[in-house]
Design a protein around this motif. Structure first.
Motif, PDB file in Angstrom:
ATOM      1  N   LEU A 144      20.512  18.354 -10.127  1.00 51.98           N
ATOM      2  CA  LEU A 144      21.221  17.718  -9.012  1.00 51.98           C
ATOM      3  C   LEU A 144      21.722  16.330  -9.407  1.00 51.98           C
ATOM      4  CD1 LEU A 144      18.866  18.924  -6.176  1.00 51.98           C
ATOM      5  CD2 LEU A 144      21.251  19.614  -6.537  1.00 51.98           C
ATOM      6  N   LEU A 145      20.891  15.559 -10.067  1.00 48.41           N
ATOM      7  CA  LEU A 145      21.321  14.225 -10.512  1.00 48.41           C
ATOM      8  C   LEU A 145      22.405  14.314 -11.585  1.00 48.41           C
ATOM      9  CD1 LEU A 145      17.947  12.297 -10.543  1.00 48.41           C
ATOM     10  CD2 LEU A 145      19.974  11.752  -9.163  1.00 48.41           C
ATOM     11  N   LYS A 146      22.256  15.237 -12.521  1.00 49.15           N
ATOM     12  CA  LYS A 146      23.232  15.378 -13.602  1.00 49.15           C
ATOM     13  C   LYS A 146      24.610  15.741 -13.057  1.00 49.15           C
ATOM     14  CE  LYS A 146      22.103  18.145 -17.042  1.00 49.15           C
ATOM     15  NZ  LYS A 146      21.998  19.300 -17.950  1.00 49.15           N
ATOM     16  N   THR A 147      24.653  16.542 -11.987  1.00 53.66           N
ATOM     17  CA  THR A 147      25.931  17.019 -11.469  1.00 53.66           C
ATOM     18  C   THR A 147      26.506  16.133 -10.364  1.00 53.66           C
ATOM     19  OG1 THR A 147      24.785  18.525  -9.962  1.00 53.66           O
ATOM     20  CG2 THR A 147      25.486  19.408 -12.114  1.00 53.66           C
ATOM     21  N   TRP A 148      25.900  14.985 -10.140  1.00 50.48           N
ATOM     22  CA  TRP A 148      26.397  13.999  -9.183  1.00 50.48           C
ATOM     23  C   TRP A 148      27.356  13.084  -9.928  1.00 50.48           C
ATOM     24  CZ3 TRP A 148      22.065  13.560  -5.324  1.00 50.48           C
ATOM     25  CH2 TRP A 148      22.509  13.112  -4.081  1.00 50.48           C
ATOM     26  N   HIS A 149      28.506  12.793  -9.356  1.00 54.66           N
ATOM     27  CA  HIS A 149      29.489  11.914  -9.999  1.00 54.66           C
ATOM     28  C   HIS A 149      28.862  10.548 -10.260  1.00 54.66           C
ATOM     29  CE1 HIS A 149      33.127   9.467 -10.505  1.00 54.66           C
ATOM     30  NE2 HIS A 149      33.628  10.601 -10.981  1.00 54.66           N
ATOM     31  N   SER A 150      29.172   9.968 -11.395  1.00 55.05           N
ATOM     32  CA  SER A 150      28.562   8.697 -11.794  1.00 55.05           C
ATOM     33  C   SER A 150      28.807   7.576 -10.790  1.00 55.05           C
ATOM     34  CB  SER A 150      29.071   8.289 -13.178  1.00 55.05           C
ATOM     35  OG  SER A 150      30.481   8.127 -13.151  1.00 55.05           O
ATOM     36  N   SER A 151      29.914   7.619 -10.054  1.00 53.45           N
ATOM     37  CA  SER A 151      30.219   6.537  -9.111  1.00 53.45           C
ATOM     38  C   SER A 151      29.428   6.632  -7.802  1.00 53.45           C
ATOM     39  CB  SER A 151      31.717   6.523  -8.783  1.00 53.45           C
ATOM     40  OG  SER A 151      32.080   7.679  -8.050  1.00 53.45           O
ATOM     41  N   THR A 152      28.842   7.788  -7.510  1.00 50.66           N
ATOM     42  CA  THR A 152      28.107   7.946  -6.250  1.00 50.66           C
ATOM     43  C   THR A 152      26.669   8.424  -6.453  1.00 50.66           C
ATOM     44  OG1 THR A 152      28.967  10.214  -6.004  1.00 50.66           O
ATOM     45  CG2 THR A 152      30.191   8.445  -4.896  1.00 50.66           C
ATOM     46  N   ARG A 153      26.268   8.625  -7.687  1.00 52.10           N
ATOM     47  CA  ARG A 153      24.919   9.121  -7.988  1.00 52.10           C
ATOM     48  C   ARG A 153      23.876   8.088  -7.569  1.00 52.10           C
ATOM     49  NH1 ARG A 153      25.123   9.322 -13.446  1.00 52.10           N
ATOM     50  NH2 ARG A 153      26.230  11.308 -13.314  1.00 52.10           N
ATOM     51  N   PRO A 154      22.899   8.500  -6.784  1.00 51.59           N
ATOM     52  CA  PRO A 154      21.845   7.556  -6.397  1.00 51.59           C
ATOM     53  C   PRO A 154      20.933   7.241  -7.576  1.00 51.59           C
ATOM     54  CG  PRO A 154      21.332   9.741  -5.578  1.00 51.59           C
ATOM     55  CD  PRO A 154      22.693   9.828  -6.210  1.00 51.59           C
ATOM     56  N   GLU A 155      20.401   6.044  -7.578  1.00 49.47           N
ATOM     57  CA  GLU A 155      19.460   5.680  -8.641  1.00 49.47           C
ATOM     58  C   GLU A 155      18.084   6.263  -8.369  1.00 49.47           C
ATOM     59  OE1 GLU A 155      19.390   1.929 -10.355  1.00 49.47           O
ATOM     60  OE2 GLU A 155      21.532   1.576 -10.077  1.00 49.47           O
ATOM     61  N   ASP A 156      17.762   6.396  -7.088  1.00 48.26           N
ATOM     62  CA  ASP A 156      16.466   6.920  -6.689  1.00 48.26           C
ATOM     63  C   ASP A 156      16.704   8.153  -5.825  1.00 48.26           C
ATOM     64  OD1 ASP A 156      13.745   7.172  -6.294  1.00 48.26           O
ATOM     65  OD2 ASP A 156      13.700   5.730  -4.655  1.00 48.26           O
ATOM     66  N   PHE A 157      16.250   9.288  -6.275  1.00 50.02           N
ATOM     67  CA  PHE A 157      16.485  10.542  -5.564  1.00 50.02           C
ATOM     68  C   PHE A 157      15.239  11.398  -5.636  1.00 50.02           C
ATOM     69  CE2 PHE A 157      17.815  15.042  -5.771  1.00 50.02           C
ATOM     70  CZ  PHE A 157      18.399  15.164  -4.522  1.00 50.02           C
ATOM     71  N   ALA A 158      14.818  11.888  -4.498  1.00 50.50           N
ATOM     72  CA  ALA A 158      13.679  12.813  -4.459  1.00 50.50           C
ATOM     73  C   ALA A 158      13.973  13.884  -3.421  1.00 50.50           C
ATOM     74  CB  ALA A 158      12.401  12.068  -4.108  1.00 50.50           C
TER      75      ALA A 158
END
Length: 146
Positions: A51-65
């Motif tokens: 999920l993190l890998k496929t999130w665009h770099s401009s909107t990817r959260p730093e903290d995700f659970a």
């Protein structure tokens, strides 16, 4: 039966090995819709890394659970070259919930990425038809599993 022989959670009708698993393992979605379906499957499988890998770099959260939702099903309503509208049902605690989202995607360095989406989350009404397609009311089907 191992997990790879099970029906793919994305609702395509294929088994996981033929559908979303190769996309998740290779990070090679061929379209925005294929990426969205593989991301839904990653939610079901609790694959935070994908999920993190496929999130665009401009909107990817730093903290995700991931939360403790139990996903019940996905219905794609409309798909264009860079947007996908869908509904996904899930249990949160003992409540059946419905996520309705129009997601936006883009190609980033040759890979499809999720940018963001407009979403609404609401309770599934007890007398609504069950999201799983059984033809039974939610309260008498997946609503019992909460």
């Amino acid at each position: 039966m191992n997990q790879q022989d099970d029906a793919c959670p994305c609702g395509s009708g294929l088994n996981l090995q033929q559908c979303c698993l190769p996309v998740i393992q290779s990070d090679r979605a061929n379209s925005a819709e294929q990426l969205m379906r593989s991301r839904y499957t990653a939610f079901v499988l609790a694959d935070e890394q994908y999920l993190l890998k496929t999130w665009h770099s401009s909107t990817r959260p730093e903290d995700f659970a991931l939360g403790k939702a139990s996903w019940l099903g996905l219905q794609v309503l409309e798909s264009t070259s860079d947007t996908v509208s869908f509904e996904a049902a899930f249990h949160s605690g003992s409540k059946g919930m419905l996520l309705q989202e129009k997601s936006r995607f883009t190609l980033e360095e040759g890979h499809w990425r999720y940018i963001d989406g407009d979403c609404v989350v609401s309770p599934i009404q007890r007398n609504a038809p069950c999201f799983c397609g059984s033809g039974i009311k939610f309260k008498r089907c997946c609503g019992l599993k909460g």
